[in-house]
Design a protein around this motif. Structure first.
Motif, short mmCIF file in Angstrom:
data_model
loop_
_atom_site.label_atom_id
_atom_site.label_comp_id
_atom_site.label_asym_id
_atom_site.label_seq_id
_atom_site.Cartn_x
_atom_site.Cartn_y
_atom_site.Cartn_z
N LEU A 1 13.33 -12.16 26.84
CA LEU A 1 14.00 -11.83 27.89
C LEU A 1 13.69 -10.29 27.94
O LEU A 1 13.66 -9.52 27.02
CB LEU A 1 15.28 -12.04 27.41
N ILE A 2 13.23 -9.95 29.16
CA ILE A 2 13.00 -8.58 29.41
C ILE A 2 14.00 -7.69 29.78
O ILE A 2 14.71 -7.98 30.84
CB ILE A 2 11.85 -8.24 30.33
N LEU A 3 14.32 -6.65 28.97
CA LEU A 3 15.61 -5.52 29.62
C LEU A 3 15.18 -4.44 29.72
O LEU A 3 14.06 -3.92 29.12
CB LEU A 3 16.53 -5.55 28.06
N CYS A 4 15.56 -3.70 30.87
CA CYS A 4 15.02 -2.43 31.14
C CYS A 4 16.39 -1.61 31.18
O CYS A 4 17.29 -1.91 31.60
CB CYS A 4 14.51 -2.58 32.74
N THR A 5 15.87 -0.47 30.88
CA THR A 5 17.14 0.61 30.73
C THR A 5 16.73 1.83 31.61
O THR A 5 15.49 2.20 31.96
CB THR A 5 17.34 1.14 29.53
#
Length: 224
Positions: free
Chosen positions: A47-51
């Motif tokens: 799962l790719i999370l971006c902040t």
């Protein structure tokens, strides 16, 4: 690992993508965070999370090809095509041979039309399909064009359980692929397990497990 970062997470079994995102947001104390592509609760993997500012790039990652490994089981079906719901049919698979499965795989390669599962987040008339399904309502679902780049069987030793690997485009439902394989063989099928191993150039082996991320964060806090 705070603002304006790409964070790779190995989503745990049973967690929704939103629960995973919420946990990471809490751990890292970031104000803005989003994920690039949902995984079903019973699926695991990348799962790719971006902040922060990186959330503007989410659509770029969502558009990239995906790779999955999984196990399907021939001869039984469930309404959700996985183990979220109870079995609703069973058919004899004794007449089937491994070669029968190999022979039908080419029909699923390339650009194909696929009907999303009724238990999915696709919207129909403003409602999520899974919301309708859980109320026992049925609805006609429009097929979508998707692309299967690679599809291979990796283990047949426990037939009618079949281990497989698939590389596909954005918007592909592996549960629908499993359903269609089962229907093509005349016995039905359900998805026993699924793991997303790659999104574009991002790989699962480089992802954080939630427990490791918690440990890393706590150690950093102690060192401040």
């Amino acid at each position: 690992m705070e603002q304006n970062q790409i964070i790779l997470i190995d989503k745990p079994y049973g967690w929704t993508s939103f629960q995973t995102l919420k946990k990471v947001k809490y751990l890292l104390k970031v104000a803005k965070i989003g994920h690039a592509g949902t995984l079903d609760p019973l699926a695991t993997g990348l799962l790719i999370l971006c902040t922060g500012q990186k959330t503007k790039e989410i659509s770029l990652y969502q558009a990239q090809e995906k790779e999955y490994t999984g196990t399907l089981v021939l001869g039984k079906t469930t309404p959700s095509i996985d183990l979220e719901t109870e079995f609703d049919s069973e058919k004899d698979t004794s007449r089937l041979k491994a070669q029968d499965v190999e022979d039908i795989l080419p029909k699923f390669l390339g650009e194909i039309e696929q009907v999303p599962p009724i238990y999915s987040a696709v919207k129909k008339d403003g409602k999520r399909l899974y919301e309708l399904a859980r109320k026992g309502k049925t609805t006609e679902i429009e097929p979508k064009k998707i692309h299967i780049y690679e599809l291979e069987i990796t283990n047949l030793q426990n037939f009618p359980e079949i281990d497989f690997r698939v590389v596909c485009s954005k918007g592909t439902y592996i549960r629908s692929l499993v359903r269609d394989i089962g229907e093509s063989l005349g016995v039905g099928a359900y998805l026993k397990s699924l793991c997303r191993t790659r999104i574009g150039g991002f790989r699962l082996e480089n992802a954080w497990k939630i427990s490791d991320l918690e440990t890393h964060y706590r150690m950093n806090k102690k060192g401040e």
